[in-house]
Enzyme design. Structure first.
Site, short mmCIF file in Angstrom:
data_model
loop_
_atom_site.label_atom_id
_atom_site.label_comp_id
_atom_site.label_asym_id
_atom_site.label_seq_id
_atom_site.Cartn_x
_atom_site.Cartn_y
_atom_site.Cartn_z
N SER A 102 95.16 64.62 62.39
CA SER A 102 95.39 65.99 61.91
C SER A 102 94.18 66.57 61.20
CB SER A 102 96.60 66.03 60.98
OG SER A 102 96.39 65.22 59.84
N GLY A 125 89.53 65.94 60.44
CA GLY A 125 88.30 65.19 60.39
C GLY A 125 87.99 64.27 61.54
N ASN A 150 92.46 54.91 62.10
CA ASN A 150 91.54 55.86 61.48
C ASN A 150 92.08 56.49 60.21
OD1 ASN A 150 89.33 58.18 61.74
ND2 ASN A 150 91.32 59.19 61.59
N TYR A 202 94.10 51.06 36.25
CA TYR A 202 93.85 51.70 37.53
C TYR A 202 92.57 52.51 37.51
CZ TYR A 202 94.49 54.52 41.75
OH TYR A 202 94.31 55.13 42.97
#
Length: 326
Positions: free
Chosen positions: A31, A33, A110, A178
């Site tokens: 969808s 790049g 991907n 994090y």
């Protein structure tokens, strides 16, 4: 004579003169790049491409050129729903592909996210590890039987794997503070290790797996980063490069960024890329874990290609998703 490709080679350079008629290929993340360009180039050269995306409406609108090039190049293009952050969606996608029963010659994993805020997938996994690694781990293993003898798996990783190794003791940051790029590094290391273990399991029937770094490309991937962060990062990289007498970092175009995935999946020697990490349309050198590397430097950390480490990640991943794969 073998053609030599490099950092500035494009998808069309890599596929020049090749027909992919009769090849069936799965590409996740179509969808935006790299996924759109990867699908376009393959379909334009005659392949039947199945594109997976979370948002099918967005993907439908984004892939108009893919369909046009598929039609003019003798290829085919279709979409299938896949939300890698939801194992229910992942399993439904795999079930749908298995029910259709058509085989694949190439799978390109991907899709991915980068440097997202701390959060969890629908199944409770840290967002980046759960999306980038565990979603693809379940999908690919569930459709492994559809991969023809001689097929290839290409996992998109990143030079970001050098930010951090996987943490098998705390994959969800339950006990660790994090940091977005630490989490990204863990997930990209996992993408390489998954390719290493998958290659070891399937090479006897000629199925080979590799991981690739597409290079630095301006796509939607950094959407979670604050404004100006990419520019500041590049400035820092180039200042360090200048001190070391190295050339400045340059972004790739999207067709240049997608070229390594297609090179590894279609053009490269299977034995050369199997169980390895590639960038700029060649196999990368292994660099010791203590050797300093800038983001513009080539090389893969040795921990990311260690088979025993890959097997440990495989076992941990099975435990996390509640499924075993041979």
């Amino acid at each position: 004579m073998t053609k030599i490709f490099g950092a500035r080679s494009t998808t069309d350079d890599v596929l020049s003169g090749l027909s992919l008629k009769g090849k069936r290929i799965l590409v996740t993340g179509v969808s935006a790049g790299l996924g759109i360009e990867t699908a376009r180039a393959l379909a334009a050269h005659g392949a039947h491409v199945v594109g997976a995306a979370r948002n099918l409406d967005k993907a439908e609108n984004a892939t108009a050129q893919v369909r046009a090039d598929a039609e003019s190049g003798g290829g085919q293009f279709e979409l299938i729903a896949l939300d890698l952050a939801d194992l229910g969606s992942v399993r439904a996608c795999a079930d749908q592909l298995n029910s259709i029963g058509l085989s694949f010659d190439l799978v390109i994993a991907n899709a991915g996210v980068m440097a997202s805020p701390f959060g969890h997938t629908k199944n409770g996994f840290e967002t980046q590890f759960g999306t980038n690694h565990l979603g693809h781990f379940v999908l690919i293993n569930r459709i492994a039987g559809l991969m023809n003898n001689g097929a290839r798996l290409v996992n998109l990783s990143s030079a970001g794997h050098r930010f951090s190794d996987v943490d098998l003791g705390d994959p969800n940051f339950d006990h660790t503070s994090y940091e977005p790029f630490v989490a990204y590094g863990r997930s990209k290391t996992a993408n390489i290790l998954f390719a290493v273990a998958f290659d070891a399991r399937h090479r006897a029937r000629g199925v080979r797996a590799t991981a690739v770094h597409p290079g630095g490309i301006l796509t939607e991937l950094p959407r979670h980063m604050p404004a100006g962060a990419i520019e500041a990062m590049v400035t820092g990289i180039n200042e360090q490069a200048a001190k070391e007498g190295k050339p400045p970092f340059q972004f790739k175009t999207i067709p240049e960024g997608a070229a390594t995935s297609i090179w590894a999946g279609i053009v490269a020697d299977a034995d050369a890329i199997g169980g390895r990490y590639c960038e700029d349309c060649h196999v990368s050198p292994i660099v010791s874990d203590d050797q300093p590397l800038g983001l513009g430097d080539e090389g893969v950390r040795s921990y990311a290609l260690d088979l025993a480490h890959a097997e440990a990640l495989w076992k941990k991943s099975e435990e996390m998703v509640g499924e075993s794969f041979s």
